[in-house]
Write a protein that holds these residues in place. Structure first.
Motif, short mmCIF file in Angstrom:
data_model
loop_
_atom_site.label_atom_id
_atom_site.label_comp_id
_atom_site.label_asym_id
_atom_site.label_seq_id
_atom_site.Cartn_x
_atom_site.Cartn_y
_atom_site.Cartn_z
N UNK A 15 -33.49 26.15 28.24
CA UNK A 15 -33.17 25.07 27.14
C UNK A 15 -31.71 24.83 27.05
N UNK A 16 -31.46 23.73 27.30
CA UNK A 16 -30.07 23.13 26.99
C UNK A 16 -29.88 22.26 25.93
N UNK A 17 -28.79 22.19 25.20
CA UNK A 17 -28.24 21.24 24.29
C UNK A 17 -28.22 19.97 24.73
N UNK A 18 -28.95 18.91 24.28
CA UNK A 18 -28.66 17.72 24.99
C UNK A 18 -27.65 16.83 24.50
N UNK A 19 -26.88 16.47 25.69
CA UNK A 19 -25.56 15.72 25.29
C UNK A 19 -25.76 14.73 26.16
N UNK A 20 -25.78 13.22 25.80
CA UNK A 20 -25.99 12.40 26.66
C UNK A 20 -24.60 11.89 27.61
N UNK A 21 -24.63 11.26 28.63
CA UNK A 21 -23.47 10.89 29.30
C UNK A 21 -22.51 9.96 28.62
N UNK A 23 -22.30 8.32 24.92
CA UNK A 23 -22.68 8.53 23.38
C UNK A 23 -23.39 7.34 22.80
N UNK A 24 -24.68 7.77 22.40
CA UNK A 24 -25.57 6.71 21.85
C UNK A 24 -26.51 6.29 22.90
N UNK A 25 -26.27 6.34 24.15
CA UNK A 25 -27.24 5.62 25.18
C UNK A 25 -27.96 6.82 26.08
N UNK A 26 -29.08 6.39 26.40
CA UNK A 26 -29.75 7.34 27.20
C UNK A 26 -30.43 6.56 28.38
N UNK A 27 -30.33 7.05 29.66
CA UNK A 27 -30.86 6.46 31.05
C UNK A 27 -32.03 7.57 31.19
N UNK A 28 -33.34 7.09 31.29
CA UNK A 28 -34.40 8.10 31.68
C UNK A 28 -35.29 7.43 32.48
N UNK A 236 -25.44 8.55 38.36
CA UNK A 236 -25.73 9.51 37.28
C UNK A 236 -26.48 9.03 35.95
N UNK A 237 -27.42 9.58 35.56
CA UNK A 237 -28.18 9.46 34.37
C UNK A 237 -28.61 10.52 33.76
N UNK A 238 -29.31 10.41 32.41
CA UNK A 238 -29.20 11.52 31.55
C UNK A 238 -30.71 12.52 32.15
N UNK A 239 -31.97 11.73 32.16
CA UNK A 239 -33.25 12.48 31.98
C UNK A 239 -34.13 11.84 33.36
N UNK A 240 -34.50 12.75 34.02
CA UNK A 240 -35.46 12.45 34.83
C UNK A 240 -36.89 13.20 34.79
N UNK A 267 -29.73 13.33 37.96
CA UNK A 267 -29.93 13.41 36.72
C UNK A 267 -29.30 14.87 36.05
N UNK A 268 -28.93 14.76 34.78
CA UNK A 268 -28.30 15.79 34.21
C UNK A 268 -29.58 16.67 33.89
N UNK A 269 -30.69 16.18 33.30
CA UNK A 269 -31.73 17.15 32.57
C UNK A 269 -33.01 16.62 33.64
N UNK A 270 -33.64 17.63 33.98
CA UNK A 270 -34.85 17.28 34.78
C UNK A 270 -36.00 17.86 34.12
N UNK A 271 -36.97 17.04 33.61
CA UNK A 271 -38.04 17.55 32.62
C UNK A 271 -39.39 17.22 33.24
N UNK A 272 -40.38 18.31 33.40
CA UNK A 272 -41.49 18.48 34.20
C UNK A 272 -42.60 18.84 33.09
N UNK A 273 -43.55 17.95 33.11
CA UNK A 273 -44.88 17.99 32.36
C UNK A 273 -45.66 19.10 32.99
N UNK A 274 -46.64 19.71 32.18
CA UNK A 274 -47.57 20.55 33.07
C UNK A 274 -48.92 20.08 33.16
N UNK A 275 -49.78 20.59 33.83
CA UNK A 275 -51.08 20.04 34.39
C UNK A 275 -52.24 20.01 33.18
N UNK A 276 -52.95 19.28 33.08
CA UNK A 276 -54.14 19.09 32.51
C UNK A 276 -55.30 19.81 33.43
#
Length: 493
Positions: A15-21, A23-28, A236-240, A267-276
Motif C-alpha cells: 500500500x502506498x500513499x496516493x499522490x497524483x501527478x 494536484x487535484x487531477x487524476x488520470x485513470x 505518465x498518468x496516475x492509475x492503471x 502509470x504510477x499506481x497499478x491496480x488489479x482486481x481479483x477473480x470472481x
RNA sequence: GGUCGGGUGGCCGAGUGGCUAGGCAGAGGUCUGCAAAACCUCGUACAGCGGUUCAAAUCCGCUUCCGACCUCCA
C-alpha cells in the motif's frame, strides 16, 4: 481523521500513499472488454470495482479523466484468428457489426449495474494511426524488429537495457532466457519466445487489416492500451487498472511498449482486481461452471435457486474487497439480498426520523465516530466490506430509534442529518447502489394505506380472523406487514 | 514445472502480533392478541504440523488444499 488515501500498488506489492501527478487531477486507465461476446460476469465485477474507485476519487474532490477502452481488434485466438473475425464468421456479420452488437450489450449491462460511464471510451480500431506511430517509435528506439512484415518487441534487449521486464508480474528474465535455449529453434519469426507482436501481417482471408509501413496487417493486442492511454492521459498518468489475469502478459507488455516508445513507466499506481469464482471454482464455459448476468437476474441457471437483482449483485460484490477473490454461491447471494434489503429499509426509516433534541448528545458522537471510521476504511485501499460493516452499526441504531428501543431524543436532529448525509454519500454516491424498492408510484401506496387502515379497524375490534387474513393474504403476495410502535408499515419481501 | 495470491465460525466475508468486524443462518429473550419486523443476549473460528515471541489466526519454515498467470481470458 486520517484523510490520506492509500492504494495497493501491484508494482511495489504494498500500500502506498496516493499522490497524483498533478494536484487535484487524476488520470485513470482501465482495460475494457473485448467485444466479441456477451459480457462476462467476472468482467462486471472488475468494472463495478473500478466504478466504486472512480466514484470514491470523485467524492474526494479529484477531477478525473477515466479512460476505458473497447477492444475491437487484435485479440488473437490460439489458431491465430482474430476474435472479432471469428465472431463475424460465426454470426455471418461484418466485424464491426459484431463489435457494435456486443458493445451495445456491454453498455446496457454497465447501466443495469449502475456504473458511471468513463470520460473517454476509445476503440482500438479508431486508433490504428496512433498504434502505427508507436510501433515506429519502438523500432526507432531499438526495441522492435521487423520479420516478414510483422513487427516484434525485443523483450530480451529491453530487459537487459532497462531491467524492467517482468517487474510487475514477478517474472525473471533469466528464466525466460533459459527457456529460450530449448525453444529458440522452434520460434518461427521471433528472436525470443517472450517477444511479442506489436504489428502483425495479415493473411489474405483476414477481415480486419490496415496499411502500414511494414505490411497490410493489424496491431498486436497489447499495443492499443499503450497507444490510447498515451494519447488521452499522456506518457505518465496516475492509475492503471484491470483484472489480475491481465498482469501477464498484457500489462507487462504494455509497460515495455510505453517505455520502449517514450522511455517512461506509464502509470504510477497499478491496480488489479481479483477473480470472481462460482461455487469455489473459476468460471468456465467448458465445464458448465458459469453463469451470465442475465441468468443471475432471472434465476434461469442450475447454480441459483432464484433470480437476484442487479443491485443485490452489486451489494454482494461490495461485501468483499476488490483484491480478494469473491465466491458467488446461491447461499451467499441470499444472505446479500437480505442484507441489502435491511440496509435500504433502514434508509427508509432514517428518512422518517426527526428529533426534538437540539444539543449534541453522546449518541451523536458515537455515530459521528462510526461515520469517520467508515471513510477511513475507504481511504485504506477502498475497503468497502469494512465501510459497509460500519454502516450496519448505524442501521441498528437507526432501527432502535425508529422502533423506540432507544428514545429518539437520544440523538439530536443535527446528528440525524449527519447520518442521512453520510448514508447518501456512501451508499448512493460511492457504492453506486440504488433503491430498487423505490419504484412505487401511483395508486399502490394509497391502496396499501387503505388496507392497513381496514386491518387496524379489525384489530381494534379484536376481529383477529379478519386482521390475520389480510396479513396472510398480503404475505402470499410477497407484501410484508410490519407492526411497529409508531404504527404499521409495509414492504415487499 | 516456474511466478503470484489465498485457505477465518453452519455459509459469505473483513482483520493481520495482545483490543467486538459485518451480513446471512442458529439458540434464548423483549415487544406483540398471535405472529412477523425491530431490538437485546449467546454460541462455535482462524487448513495441518513445527518454530520465533511474555503473547500468533496474524511473523518464519514445512506439509496440504484452492485460485490466477506462464497459452485467449476481468
Amino acid at each position: 481523521m486520517n484523510t490520506d488515501l492509500y492504494i495497493y500498488n501491484s508494482l511495489s506489492r504494498q500500500k502506498e500513499k496516493f499522490t497524483p501527478l498533478h494536484e487535484g487531477f487524476i488520470g485513470m486507465y482501465v482495460c475494457g472488454p473485448t467485444v466479441y461476446n456477451d459480457v462476462h460476469l467476472g468482467n462486471c465485477r472488475t468494472f463495478m470495482s473500478f466504478d466504486m474507485i472512480y466514484r470514491y476519487l470523485r467524492y474526494l474532490g479529484y477531477k478525473i479523466r477515466y479512460v476505458r477502452n473497447i477492444t475491437d481488434v487484435g485479440h488473437l485466438l490460439d489458431d491465430g484468428e482474430d476474435r472479432m473475425s471469428k465472431g463475424a464468421r460465426i454470426d455471418n456479420l461484418e466485424p464491426m457489426e459484431v463489435a457494435q452488437k456486443y458493445t451495445n450489450g456491454f453498455h446496457h449491462m454497465m447501466k443495469v449495474f449502475n456504473t458511471l460511464p468513463p470520460s473517454i471510451e476509445p476503440r482500438a480500431t479508431g486508433h490504428i494511426l496512433e498504434q502505427i506511430e508507436m510501433v515506429q517509435d519502438i523500432i526507432d528506439h531499438g526495441y522492435g524488429y521487423v520479420r516478414n512484415g510483422s513487427v516484434y518487441f525485443d523483450t530480451l534487449k529491453f530487459a537487459q537495457k532497462t531491467g524492467e521486464y517482468g517487474k510487475l508480474s514477478g517474472r525473471v528474465i533469466e528464466e525466460l532466457i533459459a527457456e529460450s535455449r530449448d525453444n529458440l529453434k522452434n520460434q518461427d519469426e521471433k528472436n525470443h519466445p517472450s517477444d511479442f507482436a506489436i504489428w502483425m501481417k495479415a493473411s489474405d482471408e483476414h477481415l480486419m487489416k490496415w496499411n502500414s509501413p511494414w505490411s497490410v496487417g493489424f496491431p498486436g493486442w497489447h499495443l492499443e492500451c499503450s497507444a490510447m492511454s498515451t494519447k488521452y492521459l499522456g506518457r505518465e498518468f496516475d492509475i492503471h487498472g484491470g483484472g489480475n489475469d491481465l498482469k501477464f502478459p498484457h500489462h507487462e507488455n504494455e509497460i515495455a511498449q510505453n517505455m520502449g516508445a517514450c522511455g517512461c513507466q506509464p502509470a504510477r499506481y497499478w491496480m488489479h482486481t481479483n477473480m470472481l469464482l462460482l461455487n469455489g471454482k473459476k468460471m468456465s464455459k467448458s465445464d458448465g461452471n458459469t453463469i451470465s448476468p442475465e441468468e443471475l437476474f432471472t434465476g434461469n441457471s442450475v447454480h441459483v435457486t432464484k433470480g437476484y437483482s442487479p443491485m443485490v449483485v452489486r451489494f454482494f460484490m461490495l461485501q468483499s474487497h476488490y483484491r480478494s477473490p469473491n465466491d458467488l454461491t446461491d447461499e451467499a447471494l441470499q444472505a446479500a439480498e437480505k442484507g441489502y434489503k435491511r440496509l435500504f429499509e433502514a434508509i427508509k426509516n432514517l428518512g422518517s426520523l426527526t428529533s426534538p433534541t437540539t444539543a449534541p448528545t453522546p449518541l451523536d458522537s458515537r455515530c459521528d465516530e462510526v461515520i469517520v471510521t467508515a471513510f477511513e476504511d475507504m481511504n485504506d485501499d477502498f475497503n468497502t466490506p469494512k465501510a459497509l460493516s460500519r454502516l450496519f452499526e448505524l442501521v441498528t441504531i437507526i432501527n432502535s430509534l425508529k422502533e423506540g428501543q432507544v428514545p429518539v431524543s437520544d440523538i439530536s436532529q443535527e446528528g440525524l442529518e449527519r447520518i442521512k448525509s453520510a448514508f447518501r454519500t456512501i451508499i448512493f454516491d460511492i457504492f453506486g447502489l440504488l433503491d430498487e424498492a423505490d419504484t412505487d408510484s401511483g395508486p399502490v401506496d394509497g391502496l396499501m394505506n387503505l388496507i392497513i387502515d381496514l386491518r387496524h379497524q379489525a384489530r381494534n375490534n379484536k376481529d383477529w380472523s379478519t386482521s390475520d387474513k389480510i396479513r396472510d393474504s398480503l404475505n402470499e403476495l410477497n407484501i410484508q406487514i410490519k407492526d411497529g410502535k409508531e404504527g404499521t408499515s409495509w414492504g415487499y419481501k
